[in-house]
Each structure stands twice: as C-alpha cells, then as structure tokens.
Design a protein around this motif. Structure first.
Motif, mmCIF file in Angstrom:
data_model
loop_
_atom_site.group_PDB
_atom_site.id
_atom_site.type_symbol
_atom_site.label_atom_id
_atom_site.label_comp_id
_atom_site.label_asym_id
_atom_site.label_seq_id
_atom_site.Cartn_x
_atom_site.Cartn_y
_atom_site.Cartn_z
ATOM 1 N N SER A 1 8.318 2.880 -8.643
ATOM 2 C CA SER A 1 7.497 1.685 -8.859
ATOM 3 C C SER A 1 7.585 0.743 -7.659
ATOM 4 O O SER A 1 6.568 0.244 -7.160
ATOM 5 C CB SER A 1 7.951 0.949 -10.124
ATOM 6 O OG SER A 1 7.818 1.755 -11.278
ATOM 7 N N GLN A 2 8.788 0.510 -7.189
ATOM 8 C CA GLN A 2 8.986 -0.403 -6.060
ATOM 9 C C GLN A 2 8.362 0.138 -4.787
ATOM 10 O O GLN A 2 7.731 -0.596 -4.022
ATOM 11 C CB GLN A 2 10.485 -0.651 -5.864
ATOM 12 C CG GLN A 2 11.121 -1.424 -7.013
ATOM 13 C CD GLN A 2 12.643 -1.394 -6.984
ATOM 14 O OE1 GLN A 2 13.256 -0.951 -5.996
ATOM 15 N NE2 GLN A 2 13.271 -1.854 -8.065
ATOM 16 N N ALA A 3 8.524 1.437 -4.564
ATOM 17 C CA ALA A 3 7.969 2.039 -3.350
ATOM 18 C C ALA A 3 6.439 2.012 -3.371
ATOM 19 O O ALA A 3 5.799 1.804 -2.338
ATOM 20 C CB ALA A 3 8.468 3.480 -3.212
ATOM 21 N N ARG B 1 4.539 -0.221 -4.879
ATOM 22 C CA ARG B 1 4.093 -1.593 -4.634
ATOM 23 C C ARG B 1 4.244 -1.999 -3.166
ATOM 24 O O ARG B 1 3.404 -2.722 -2.632
ATOM 25 C CB ARG B 1 4.885 -2.557 -5.525
ATOM 26 C CG ARG B 1 4.524 -2.476 -7.005
ATOM 27 C CD ARG B 1 5.093 -3.650 -7.781
ATOM 28 N NE ARG B 1 6.546 -3.616 -7.837
ATOM 29 C CZ ARG B 1 7.248 -3.039 -8.808
ATOM 30 N NH1 ARG B 1 6.610 -2.429 -9.806
ATOM 31 N NH2 ARG B 1 8.565 -3.050 -8.807
ATOM 32 N N SER B 2 5.313 -1.533 -2.517
ATOM 33 C CA SER B 2 5.573 -1.929 -1.129
ATOM 34 C C SER B 2 4.858 -1.062 -0.103
ATOM 35 O O SER B 2 4.768 -1.414 1.069
ATOM 36 C CB SER B 2 7.086 -1.891 -0.851
ATOM 37 O OG SER B 2 7.564 -0.544 -0.911
ATOM 38 N N GLY B 3 4.376 0.100 -0.545
ATOM 39 C CA GLY B 3 3.697 0.998 0.388
ATOM 40 C C GLY B 3 4.649 1.912 1.135
ATOM 41 O O GLY B 3 4.262 2.522 2.142
ATOM 42 N N ALA B 4 5.878 2.049 0.656
ATOM 43 C CA ALA B 4 6.874 2.899 1.317
ATOM 44 C C ALA B 4 6.691 4.347 0.874
ATOM 45 O O ALA B 4 7.351 4.814 -0.066
ATOM 46 C CB ALA B 4 8.279 2.399 0.983
ATOM 47 N N GLU B 5 5.816 5.074 1.534
ATOM 48 C CA GLU B 5 5.461 6.421 1.101
ATOM 49 C C GLU B 5 6.646 7.389 1.136
ATOM 50 O O GLU B 5 6.849 8.168 0.195
ATOM 51 C CB GLU B 5 4.327 6.973 1.971
ATOM 52 C CG GLU B 5 3.850 8.353 1.540
ATOM 53 C CD GLU B 5 2.604 8.787 2.276
ATOM 54 O OE1 GLU B 5 2.196 9.963 2.111
ATOM 55 O OE2 GLU B 5 2.017 7.966 3.019
ATOM 56 N N THR C 1 9.784 6.808 0.882
ATOM 57 C CA THR C 1 10.723 6.476 -0.194
ATOM 58 C C THR C 1 10.185 6.959 -1.533
ATOM 59 O O THR C 1 10.910 7.509 -2.360
ATOM 60 C CB THR C 1 10.959 4.956 -0.244
ATOM 61 O OG1 THR C 1 11.506 4.528 1.007
ATOM 62 C CG2 THR C 1 11.922 4.594 -1.365
ATOM 63 N N TYR C 2 8.899 6.737 -1.743
ATOM 64 C CA TYR C 2 8.271 7.160 -2.994
ATOM 65 C C TYR C 2 8.396 8.667 -3.172
ATOM 66 O O TYR C 2 8.696 9.170 -4.270
ATOM 67 C CB TYR C 2 6.793 6.762 -2.978
ATOM 68 C CG TYR C 2 6.032 7.163 -4.228
ATOM 69 C CD1 TYR C 2 5.964 6.313 -5.331
ATOM 70 C CD2 TYR C 2 5.391 8.402 -4.319
ATOM 71 C CE1 TYR C 2 5.269 6.670 -6.483
ATOM 72 C CE2 TYR C 2 4.708 8.773 -5.470
ATOM 73 C CZ TYR C 2 4.646 7.913 -6.541
ATOM 74 O OH TYR C 2 3.977 8.288 -7.675
ATOM 75 N N ARG D 1 -2.828 3.571 -3.367
ATOM 76 C CA ARG D 1 -2.736 2.449 -2.431
ATOM 77 C C ARG D 1 -4.116 1.888 -2.059
ATOM 78 O O ARG D 1 -4.204 0.818 -1.460
ATOM 79 C CB ARG D 1 -1.996 2.893 -1.166
ATOM 80 C CG ARG D 1 -0.506 3.147 -1.399
ATOM 81 C CD ARG D 1 0.258 1.874 -1.650
ATOM 82 N NE ARG D 1 0.195 0.963 -0.513
ATOM 83 C CZ ARG D 1 0.620 -0.300 -0.544
ATOM 84 N NH1 ARG D 1 1.109 -0.821 -1.662
ATOM 85 N NH2 ARG D 1 0.540 -1.067 0.537
ATOM 86 N N GLU E 1 3.501 0.119 -12.348
ATOM 87 C CA GLU E 1 4.902 0.512 -12.517
ATOM 88 C C GLU E 1 5.001 1.660 -13.513
ATOM 89 O O GLU E 1 4.106 1.884 -14.318
ATOM 90 C CB GLU E 1 5.723 -0.672 -13.021
ATOM 91 C CG GLU E 1 5.239 -1.220 -14.361
ATOM 92 C CD GLU E 1 5.801 -2.599 -14.685
ATOM 93 O OE1 GLU E 1 6.109 -3.328 -13.728
ATOM 94 O OE2 GLU E 1 5.927 -2.915 -15.876
#
Length: 525
Positions: free
Chosen positions: A138-140, A142-146, A148-149, A169, A177
């Motif tokens: 969920s956090q990745a 929202r932040s756009g951290a591919e 990490t996701y 995105r 989430e």
C-alpha cells in the motif's frame, strides 16, 4: 434510445444501412439504447451495472443497435438497478465488499481466523507478517516506489504486478490500500517444507471525484515462506475465488488488471480508459464523453437536490472485444447491451451486519466500442454522447441508492424511475433523438397504460424504455425539473414510499399519476 434521428430531421427515415446502422426488421422497433441489465440500474451482483434499456437491475446495460426487441445496456439495461440486492446478510456482505474481519465479527466471531489451525510446527507467517506485507504494498503504491512494491512478488506474479502497478499509477486515487479479507492454508512449518497461505485481499480505493466513498476489488495472493530466515514471497495473484460463491461480487477484472499498458485520457470530469492499442480511437471519443459528463454534472448541480452527495467525475472503459468487455468488473452482461454502469458497493470495514447501513461508493461505466454508436460514420458523435449521458445519469445517482432492498418490487427503486431518469437526461440534451424514439418505439405500438416494472421482452423493451422516459418528462413538465430530480432522489433513497413521493412531486397519488401519465403518452405519440 440508441438511434439518432434520421438525416432529414424529425419525421424522416433512415436510409437503408446508412452509416453502418443495421436495417430494421419490418414491424419491429429498434431496441432501446444501452439500458439496464447494463444500462440503467447498477448493482453489480446484486447491485447492477447501469447502462441502457435492458434487463432489470443488474449492472445497467445499454442496448446496442440491438436485435429486434433489444434494449439493453445497464446490467440489465442501463437503468436497471441492482436487479435485486439482496437478501441474505451473507450475500449482502459479499456484495458490499465488507472487510473480512467485520464480516466475521458480524456473525459472532472474535477475530480474523488465521491459517495456523492446530499445527504444532514453527509459525512462519503470523498475522503481523501478513499485515506488514500488505502495508508495504500500500505504501509503495502511494509513493510510486515500484521496486519496493514488486520486491515480494516472484515469477509470473511479478510480471503481472509490474503492469498493474504502472497502470494504477495512472489513476488519481484519493485512497488506495490493501486490506485483509481472509486467510486459508498452513502458516506453520509443520512438515518441514515451509508455510503457504492463500490470502484474500481487498484493494480498497477511492478515485478522486469519481467515488464518494471507498470501494473495493478482491484478489487472492498465494504467499509462501520457506523458513524464518527467508522473506515471505507472493508467488501467485488472481481474483478471489468468489464472495460466498459468487465470482461477480469481487469486481475483477478492472481495466488495470486486463491491459498490459492502459491508456488513460484525463479530462476535467472524466477518465476514459482503454488498451493502449486503441489509444487513437479513445482519444477521438473522449471529448464527446467528457461533454456528456459535464452536461450531467451541471444539470444535477443546478437542478438536483442540495442534500445529495454525488460524483463530479466518471470512469469509462472503452473495449471493442466483446469477450473482454463482458468480463470487465465481473459484471453480468447480455448479448444486446452496448454499455453498462456497474454499481460499486462501499467497502466498510466497520460494517455491523445491518442492511440499513449498506451503501454504494460509486459506479464504473463500460461501453462496447465495436457497437454502431461508435462506428456509425455519420452519427457517432451524437450517439456516443447519448449513451454517455444515459450511463452517467445512472452513475450520478448511484451513491444515493439504499442497498437494503429485497425481492419485492416495492423494496427496490422502480425500474421505470431508474431507466426513465437515465433516458430523460440523455434526451434532454438531444430532444430530436428523443422525438425519434417516441415515433419509433411508442407511436402505433401496443401500450398497456401501466408504468413498467421491468423492460419486458421482445418488442416491449424499446417501448418500455421510452414510456418510462415520458414519465419523468411528464413530471418535469408539470412541476419543473427540480421537482422531478427530487422525486428521483427520494425514490432511490426510499423505494417503498412511491405514493408519498409522487404526491410531493406532482400532487397526485400513484394511481392518479399513472392515469395522467398514460394520457400524456397517448397525446404525445
């Protein structure tokens, strides 16, 4: 309802097969535009998708330039409300995408069951481990951290999630989430070969301006962990197998699941989506879809009741492949439908099992881009706006609907109100097309003089859609548009109070209104 007026204007006739329109069979009216079934009323299973005239409450389908007697559009036409939402609390819970914990507690449980069972092996996947996995995605997102996701996904699951992440995105989410619904499997290393759990998760989301409350789509993740020293891995991702036995309740697949590269046209009031390979066509249709959305929103803002929470934007998916179109959102569709407004139940983790608390968060519109509304060489701009006006009308009022209906007619918003309102909006912005439908669907046709409770069958479908349109038009002509829209709002909120609502809107009770409307239909056809 789906066909434009003839080239020569009112009173003319369509040239044989001009612009791709199929010839009309002698004595058979063209079916209504997208209607319920998938045009009209939403509730997806139970709720339906809206669309053009069509079957009763199911996603509202909108009819294609349909076969004789066609009508269609909202899951059941585009005006058919949720064909019947409900019934057993379990089914209702499923329809609304209630959180697993809340659903479990609603039936007397104390906490979400784990997959550990009575196994005596080492605990490899604890509830905290699973929650951490979801929170991280969920956090990745929202932040756009591919990277990490994608970290916990392996194999084919990683490939599909990469496309999913990139598609998601592109959407302006106000909320996005993952939430736990249920777990099954073995979370312990009982036999020395690690732990494996099937995790049902809800992708809880709220699209900016489109959803007034969060909605959800349900997935199943297969999570494995070889040992305490290894990281949990998500090895497979797909739709949840079904909510209480019904696959249509999980609202899968959404366009972000289907398309490897999702094309999104963002405008002030619309997100128009398609596969990237159809980008040119989507770009061509998007301005007309946006115009219809703007019209509908401004109409509701200027004439609709002030005490309503309605969307100020819409999502529309354009898909030319019929099989793919039919699969979208897991909603039911009929052969003749051209479009559908799919009702999206609110995801409420705090739901307590009381049907009166059930709500809708918004709707999703899908349209068959291979249909004649889009391919007609001469009239496509008019027809694309027509079906868009109809489907968006369903979407505007979807959040107002109470989802506590039963099988009885009086427990659900009346079919003629659902579809009549959607067609009223469509023809309000194209009176010439409205007049054409009256001539084609009502003039010289059998008319019972009774307000229709459903689309009927065969030749009745087109007629029932159009006389329903005339019911709302009659109401607006008698006491003003604001009174008609207040009536629609009240009927969506409290379906069982029809007589009282008619007296408020028109000064006539149900039987008196029906007689006056029948006279109006005869004098205007």
């Amino acid at each position: 309802m789906s066909y434009p007026p003839p080239p020569g204007g009112p009173g003319g006739a369509y040239p044989p097969q001009q612009g791709g329109w199929p010839p009309q069979q002698a004595g058979v009216p063209y079916p209504p535009q997208a209607a319920p079934g998938h045009y009209g009323h939403p509730p997806q299973p139970p709720a339906t998708a809206q669309g053009w005239p069509g079957p009763p409450h199911t996603p509202y389908p909108y009819p294609q330039s349909q076969p004789p007697g066609g009508g269609g559009g909202d899951q059941g036409g585009n005006g058919l409300k949720k064909a019947v939402i409900a019934v057993v609390v379990l089914a209702v819970l499923a329809v609304l995408g209630i959180g697993g914990l809340a659903a479990y507690q609603a039936f007397g449980g104390d906490a979400l069951p784990t997959a550990a069972g009575n196994a005596q092996g080492e605990q490899l996947l604890s509830p905290d481990d699973i929650q951490e996995l979801l929170d991280g995605r969920s956090q990745a997102l929202r932040s756009g951290a591919e990277d990490t996701y994608l970290a916990p996904f392996t194999g084919e699951a990683r490939d599909t999630q990469k496309s999913l992440f990139e598609n998601l995105r592109k959407i302006p989410f106000a909320q996005a989430e993952y939430s736990i619904l249920d777990t099954t499997g073995t979370s312990t290393d009982e036999y020395g070969d690690g732990a494996s759990v099937a995790l049902d998760v809800a992708f809880v989301h709220k699209i900016q301006d489109v959803d007034v409350r969060p909605v959800s789509e349900w997935y199943r993740w297969i999570i494995k962990r070889a040992s305490k020293d290894a990281e949990p891995r998500i090895t497979k991702v797909g739709p949840a197998p079904g909510a209480f036995g019904a696959k249509s309740y999980v609202f899968y697949p959404a366009p972000w699941d289907l398309y490897e590269d999702m094309h999104v046209v963002k405008k002030a009031h619309t997100l128009t989506i398609s596969d990237k390979k159809h980008a040119a066509d989507t770009d061509r249709y998007a301005p007309y879809i946006e115009k219809a959305a703007k019209d509908d929103i401004e109409l509701w803002k200027s004439k609709g009741p002030e005490d309503t929470e309605t969307p100020t934007g819409f999502v529309t998916v354009l898909e030319p492949d019929r099989k793919t179109y039919s699969s979208l959102y897991g909603s039911r569709s009929v052969d003749w439908e051209a479009g559908q407004s799919v009702a999206m139940p609110t995801f409420d983790a705090g739901f307590g099992g009381d049907e009166k608390d059930l709500e809708y968060g918004g709707a999703r519109v899908k349209m068959d881009m291979s249909g004649s509304r889009f391919t007609n060489a001469t009239y496509w701009p008019k027809l694309v706006q027509e079906i868009s006006h109809h489907e968006f009308a369903h979407a505007v009022v979807q959040p107002l609907e109470a989802a506590s209906g039963g099988f009885a007619t009086e427990s659900n918003t009346r079919w003629w109100v659902v579809e009549g309102f959607a067609d009223y909006v469509a023809f309000r912005f194209d009176s010439e097309l409205g007049a054409w439908n009256i001539r084609n669907d009502v003039t010289g046709k059998k008319f019972s003089g009774s307000l229709p409770d459903d689309p009927g069958a065969g030749d009745e479908v087109s007629t029932n859609y159009t006389v329903s349109y005339l019911a709302i038009r009659f109401m607006a002509a008698k006491n003003g548009e604001a009174a008609a829209l207040r009536f629609v709002t009240d009927q969506y909120r409290h379906p069982s109070r029809l007589d009282q609502q008619l007296r408020k809107a028109t000064g006539m009770g149900e039987s008196e209104f029906e007689a006056a409307w029948a006279s109006y239909v005869r004098s205007n056809s």
